[in-house]
Design an enzyme around this catalytic site. Structure first.
Site, PDB file in Angstrom:
ATOM      1  CG  ASN A 148      27.235  34.076  30.637  1.00  0.00           C
ATOM      2  OD1 ASN A 148      27.064  33.116  31.375  1.00  0.00           O
ATOM      3  ND2 ASN A 148      26.758  34.117  29.403  1.00  0.00           N
ATOM      4  CG  HIS A 200      50.891  44.288  40.335  1.00  0.00           C
ATOM      5  ND1 HIS A 200      50.682  44.084  41.674  1.00  0.00           N
ATOM      6  CD2 HIS A 200      49.896  43.629  39.706  1.00  0.00           C
ATOM      7  CE1 HIS A 200      49.623  43.317  41.849  1.00  0.00           C
ATOM      8  NE2 HIS A 200      49.126  43.029  40.658  1.00  0.00           N
ATOM      9  N   GLY A 215      32.942  37.065  25.465  1.00  0.00           N
ATOM     10  CA  GLY A 215      33.589  36.129  26.370  1.00  0.00           C
ATOM     11  C   GLY A 215      35.100  36.177  26.318  1.00  0.00           C
ATOM     12  CB  THR A 225      45.816  48.101  25.949  1.00  0.00           C
ATOM     13  OG1 THR A 225      45.725  48.471  24.570  1.00  0.00           O
ATOM     14  CG2 THR A 225      46.084  46.612  26.075  1.00  0.00           C
TER      15      THR A 225
END
Length: 184
Positions: free
Chosen positions: A85, A115, A142, A165
């Protein structure tokens, strides 16, 4: 012979993201995403031609709403009947595989780049690429964020706004930040 930063990225090693070769590749992806976003829907179809050509693999019936952003595009694999979407972002420094019949809601973000934790090395713009795999028939609500190295099993549901996670088991529903399983 020393490895290029692209070769390091593809090998899952630490690399500098501010490399000239990678910058050219990101610019190519930006142009493809821009074309996809500005073409009239009837002209664009399900995916702009430059964007479709950029992807590693993309079934004919995949649909991506405009606006869409990806880092490189070359690491994105989209199976049949995938729907992304409006506002989805895929930072594909490593392979991103999205299985058949999977749907991503508005503003879903998939990150492969991680990182360096050492601040001195982070100043050198070092990052490492970790793949993301999304199984078949997955629904991602969403605003969800999928972090580097995550696998989501078939038939899973990721609640809107969840920050994933950890890997998600097949058939599981996860919600929240960090995302945790709930009963269906």
């Amino acid at each position: 012979m020393a490895q290029s930063e692209l070769e390091k990225m593809q090998a899952g090693e630490w690399y500098s993201c501010l490399d000239p070769e990678l910058t050219v590749m990101r610019h190519r992806a930006l142009e493809a995403c821009h074309e996809h976003s500005v073409l009239y829907p009837a002209e664009r179809g399900n995916i702009g031609p430059k964007l479709r050509a950029l992807f590693a693999s993309c079934a004919d019936d995949v649909r991506i709403e405009a606006r869409f952003h990806c880092a490189y595009g070359i690491n994105i694999h989209l199976a049949s009947d995938v729907f992304l979407n409006v506002g989805c972002v895929i930072l594909d420094t490593a392979p991103v595989k999205i299985g058949r019949h999977s749907m991503l809601g508005p503003n879903v973000q998939i990150y492969c780049a991680d990182h360096h934790r050492d601040p001195e090395l982070r100043k050198q713009h070092l990052e490492i690429a970790r793949p993301v795999t999304i199984g078949d028939n997955v629904w991602i609500g969403g605003g969800a964020i999928i972090l580097p190295g995550i696998s989501i099993g078939d038939d899973a549901i990721i609640g809107a706004g969840a920050v994933v996670t950890r890997d998600v088991a097949a058939g599981a529903t996860v919600v929240g930040n960090p995302a945790k399983p709930i009963a269906r």
